[in-house]
Design a protein around this motif. Structure first.
Motif, short mmCIF file in Angstrom:
data_model
loop_
_atom_site.label_atom_id
_atom_site.label_comp_id
_atom_site.label_asym_id
_atom_site.label_seq_id
_atom_site.Cartn_x
_atom_site.Cartn_y
_atom_site.Cartn_z
N GLU A 131 3.14 18.45 42.82
CA GLU A 131 1.71 18.16 42.77
C GLU A 131 0.99 19.32 43.43
O GLU A 131 0.77 19.32 44.64
N VAL A 132 0.69 20.31 42.64
CA VAL A 132 0.10 21.52 43.18
C VAL A 132 -0.70 22.23 42.08
O VAL A 132 -0.36 22.16 40.90
N ALA A 133 -1.80 22.82 42.47
CA ALA A 133 -2.60 23.59 41.53
C ALA A 133 -2.57 25.05 41.96
O ALA A 133 -2.71 25.36 43.14
N ILE A 134 -2.34 25.94 41.01
CA ILE A 134 -2.29 27.37 41.31
C ILE A 134 -3.42 28.05 40.57
O ILE A 134 -3.56 27.90 39.37
N GLU A 135 -4.21 28.76 41.33
CA GLU A 135 -5.40 29.35 40.74
C GLU A 135 -5.40 30.84 41.04
O GLU A 135 -5.12 31.26 42.17
N ASP A 136 -5.68 31.64 40.02
CA ASP A 136 -5.79 33.09 40.22
C ASP A 136 -7.17 33.38 40.79
O ASP A 136 -8.17 33.22 40.09
N VAL A 137 -7.25 33.76 42.05
CA VAL A 137 -8.54 34.04 42.67
C VAL A 137 -8.70 35.55 42.92
O VAL A 137 -9.49 35.97 43.76
N SER A 138 -7.95 36.33 42.17
CA SER A 138 -7.95 37.78 42.39
C SER A 138 -9.35 38.38 42.28
O SER A 138 -9.77 39.17 43.12
N ALA A 139 -10.05 38.02 41.21
CA ALA A 139 -11.36 38.64 40.99
C ALA A 139 -12.43 38.05 41.91
O ALA A 139 -13.36 38.74 42.32
N ALA A 140 -12.26 36.80 42.26
CA ALA A 140 -13.29 36.13 43.07
C ALA A 140 -13.18 36.49 44.55
O ALA A 140 -14.11 36.27 45.31
N THR A 141 -12.02 37.02 44.93
CA THR A 141 -11.78 37.31 46.34
C THR A 141 -11.74 38.81 46.55
O THR A 141 -10.92 39.51 45.96
#
Lengths: 395, 526
Positions: A131-141
């Motif tokens: 139960e885990v969500a993986i999000e690419d936050v490369s551009a937002a961070t």
């Protein structure tokens, strides 16, 4: 088109050299000034400011986030306390390294993973059943690395609180000049330093605040050339330069296990199960065939080769990133993948893959050196990594 | 009577020229007989409209074998392959999907559609690279006969077996799946972006009367990847001057090696006596004699027309009759007054220097096939478009452009047959469909040439206008091409050889059949 980083409006006018390079599809400065020399010395003598926004960053969140990360990386991510960071490789089922990076525990159920190459698909594919969500936050961070002996003092000037208590590989949320950031005491230089993680929208105000507060302390925007010298001195490897990702390798020989990269300390075989564990457990018993070691070229031998050609010795002031053969007893026993003249240590150093029996500290080797178009061999020996390890890094 | 020639090559297509050049370089006296007024067959550049040069039929250099480029020194004879930089898939919703040569640029574009696909793309490329490496040895050899117990055949099979075993489990399984699955199913396992799946699956249907969901099309996908393996040769791209310059370069190499090339020399039949080919009779009545006759014509034309059934065993004739052609592809060549303006990416730009693929979804392609399956042409066809004048300005007057549109499906067996009216109706379907994406198209149109499979058959002489001289489906590949037990360029007629794309390893402007046939002939006559 390459992607500008969130700091580009500030870094572009500073880049007087017009020397840009690619990093993960972004464009970053190789060196702002005409030579990277002063930028390097800021790392060791004052404070260097690196734009490290191109790093891939993943937010891992959910009830099973800790269990999931424990399952995919080799290090003890599950037992990582909130407010701590660890460095770890991760492997495929054959126990070969795919990538390496840091895992930061932001809170009980939220982590940030950084990597050199894209890993979203691999992470998501391995998240089945968690139960885990993986999000690419490369551009937002956006991310900056403030590295060097004055780094702490600059943060103190700007911060809303005291950073004395932020230990090596610790992490805290704070405001710097009013900008909300996460500060981790980490870096890629082997010096006292911090990495600052923030929303991309806040990039410019933070940059301006840092430059203003840091100028009395010698803050110096620095590019990849300076970083490359520092990371070699720190004995830190680079994906695609020092090793090939198992996901990219075309032949088995191109892959490396964590043991072969000298990362055995980050493999926790006492964890119940993680990707690659079976293969790594077998290798731990067998012992790795290769090692990743520090090499120092012997000055006298090096100088003699040049003298024989009627020249003064010429050292690599910028790091090289090619494969250079290493010999023992006339046979090739390994290859160096990164090397540079350390301006601080006044030594010619390199990072190298060596067959295990030639990897012990003190082993005498020869390294290929090209002198006036001829390939020669200079005496070298295996030395301890990191080459440079100041107390202030941890203090 | 002494023979003037050691070998007569029937047909001056690129494979005939390659075979002739290799034979002549080995010291043989060779004549190539071409029916048309020019060599090149379906690799031809023609000034169809004043000032505008079209690659009338084949239009890109896809799989031209590097060893041929090297052996025949084709660059010295004028071959200059220019890179095609990208593939643009315009979408009905006004967006687009682009695939770029540059890794970072490509990743950024794919990530706009799916971050997962951006990563899968690299993994897919890696697997295709490994698979191409696995299959490549098959391209470079005359296929061994698995039904034969001859030591040479067994040794060759053994080598292939070892090669396959050396792949390791993971790769062997992947190869098996590629050989059996449909392109759409295979790509479904990799990608989630519809336009990406569709555009990639299109390489699985090119030249074939099959839809992206037809089993076996995944292999054709791999077949098209192989051109990218020898990256340094840049064997994938656009030939400066059009594809006729590929033929011209090969013809130049052949002439330099001593080959005599005769155009407007139509062969009426192969002269067969006592089960042996001894020469050819021309339509003019002239007869040429040689101990070897090498046919660049497709298998049906070679055996059923030029040789004649009465000289052949019945089961062989049956097998040749069963060899499937079913041409499905047409060309629409346009002379344009200006650049087309794509609604998704207005104006000029690098996207016009690459391929433009009308393949918005797998359903779109499959529907186009559905119509062809029942004998109609696709009302909204799949198209692979290039603007040669963007890559080589010499193809059109300054500021003007030529557009090459490969369109599918235009089935050879059209209900009611192809007529001038039906041909133009298909041309209209192509233009109307494309104009939905490039609204200025009709207003810049100066001239239009539509080439259907019936036209390809009539002009170039390929049966049913199949661009590969017979479908590239697995049941007609490798040791089954064109006919089991006759896959090594030999025929039941002694002295008669085949060297066209109807033999292993098949079509595309590859040259491999011509080269392999020549090597087999030289082996025999040594």
């Amino acid at each position: 088109m390459l992607t500008p980083t969130p700091f580009h409006p500030r870094t572009a006018p500073l880049c007087r050299s017009h020397a840009w390079r690619r990093w993960a599809g972004c464009v970053v400065a190789s060196a702002y000034e005409l030579s990277h020399e002063r930028e390097y010395h800021a790392v060791r003598g004052a404070a260097a400011l690196f734009d490290v926004s191109p790093l891939y960053k993943y937010r891992v969140h959910g009830r099973d986030a800790a269990r999931f990360l424990d399952h995919v990386v080799t290090h003890d991510a599950g037992r990582l306390a909130a407010g701590r960071v660890l460095y770890t490789p991760w492997c495929d089922a054959r126990g070969k390294v795919i990538d390496d990076g840091t895992v930061a525990r932001l809170d009980e159920a939220t982590f940030r993973l950084t990597s050199a190459e894209p890993n979203l698909r691999w992470l998501q594919d391995n998240a089945a059943g968690f139960e885990v969500a993986i999000e690419d936050v490369s551009a937002a961070t956006a991310a900056l690395a403030l590295q060097g002996p004055n780094a702490r003092a600059i943060l103190q000037r700007l911060g809303d609180r005291d950073f004395e208590g932020l230990r090596y590989f610790g992490l805290t949320a704070a405001r710097l000049g009013g900008v909300p950031v996460t500060i981790s005491r980490t870096g890629y230089t082997g010096d006292l330093g911090y990495e600052l993680w923030l929303a991309a929208d806040d990039a410019l105000p933070l940059w301006d605040a840092l430059i203003e507060a840091g100028t009395p302390y010698g803050i110096t925007p620095a590019g990849i050339l300076a970083l490359d010298v520092a990371r070699i001195e720190a004995g830190l490897m680079l994906l695609d330069v020092d090793y090939v990702s198992a996901g990219r390798a075309l032949i088995e020989n191109q892959t490396s296990s964590p043991y072969e990269l000298d990362l055995g300390w980050a493999v926790k075989l006492d964890k119940p199960a993680f990707v690659g564990r079976r293969a790594l457990a077998a290798e731990a018993v067998r012992g790795p065939q290769w090692r990743f070691a520090g090499i120092q070229v012997e000055w006298d031998s090096f100088e003699r080769l040049f003298a024989a050609a009627g020249l003064a010795p010429r050292v690599p002031l910028a790091a090289w990133r090619t494969s250079v053969p290493l010999y023992a007893g006339g046979e090739q026993v390994g290859y160096a993948t990164s090397g540079v003249w350390s301006p601080l240590l006044k030594q010619y150093i390199a990072l190298a893959h060596l067959q295990s029996r030639w990897a012990a500290v003190g082993t005498a080797l020869e390294m290929e050196v090209t002198v006036e178009h001829r390939r020669q061999r200079a005496a070298a020996r295996v030395v301890k990594k990191p080459f440079f390890d100041p107390e202030r890094k941890r203090a | 009577m002494a023979n003037a020639y050691d070998a007569i090559v029937i047909g001056g297509g690129h494979n005939g020229l390659v075979a002739a050049a290799y034979l002549a370089r080995a010291g043989r006296r060779v004549v190539v007989l071409e029916r048309r007024e020019r060599v090149g067959g379906a690799a031809a550049s023609e000034e169809v409209f004043p000032g505008f040069t079209f690659s009338v039929f084949s239009y890109v250099v896809s799989l031209l074998r590097p060893e041929i480029i090297r052996d025949l020194e084709l660059p010295r004879h004028g071959l200059h392959v220019l890179p095609l930089e990208s593939t643009l898939t315009p979408l009905p919703n006004g967006d687009y999907l682009a695939q770029w040569n540059d890794h970072d640029q490509n990743r950024r574009e794919l990530a706009r559609h799916s971050l997962r696909d951006a990563e899968a793309y690299d993994e897919f490329g890696r697997l295709m690279h490994l698979m191409s490496r696995a299959v490549k040895p098959f391209l470079g050899m005359a296929p061994p006969d698995p039904g034969s117990l001859a030591p040479r055949e067994l040794a060759a099979l053994g080598r292939l077996g070892r090669q396959l075993r050396g792949l390791g489990r993971e790769q062997f399984h992947a190869l098996h799946r590629l050989a059996t699955m449909s392109a759409a199913d295979y790509l479904d396992e990799w990608f989630e972006t519809e336009a990406l799946k569709a555009t990639k699956s299109a390489s699985g249907i090119i030249g074939t009367l099959a839809g992206p969901r037809s089993p076996g099309t995944a292999y054709v996908l791999l077949h098209h990847y192989m051109g990218e393996l020898d990256g340094v040769f840049r064997a994938w791209g656009f030939a400066k001057g059009g594809n006729g310059s590929v033929s011209a370069a090969i013809a130049g190499a052949a002439r330099a090696a001593g080959v005599e090339i005769r155009t407007q020399a139509q062969v009426a039949n192969v002269i067969v006596g006592n089960g042996r080919a001894t020469g050819v009779a021309l339509a003019s009545g002239e007869e040429l004699r040689a101990p070897r006759v090498v046919s660049n014509a497709d298998p049906r034309r070679t055996f059923l027309e030029l040789v004649g059934e009465r000289h052949l065993p019945a089961d062989f004739v049956q097998a040749i009759r069963a060899f499937r052609f079913r041409g499905a592809s047409a060309k629409v060549n346009l002379a344009l007054d200006a650049l087309p303006d794509f609604a998704c990416l207005p104006g000029a730009g690098p996207h016009l220097r690459g391929a433009i693929s009308i393949s918005p979804s797998v359903d779109y392609l499959e529907r186009a096939y559905d119509q062809a399956k029942y004998g109609e042409f696709s009302r909204r066809p799949y198209m692979d478009i290039v603007l040669p004048s963007m890559i080589d300005p010499g193809m059109a007057p300054p500021g003007k452009h030529v557009m090459s549109i490969f369109a599918q499906y235009a089935p050879y067996h059209l209900n009611g047959g192809w007529t001038d009216a039906r041909r133009e109706a298909f041309g209209d379907a192509v233009i109307d469909t494309l104009a939905e994406y490039a609204p200025n198209l009709k207003s810049i149109l100066l001239h239009r040439q539509v080439v259907t499979p019936a036209d390809i058959e009539r002009v170039v002489g390929i049966s049913e206008g199949n661009i590969f001289h017979g479908e590239l489906s697995l049941q007609q590949m490798f040791f089954l091409r064109p006919v089991p037990a006759w896959a090594k360029y030999r025929t039941p007629i002694a002295g008669l050889w085949q060297c066209g794309s109807g033999t292993h390893p098949g079509g595309g402007v590859m040259g491999a059949p011509g080269r392999l046939a020549a090597l087999e002939i030289l082996k025999e006559s040594r």
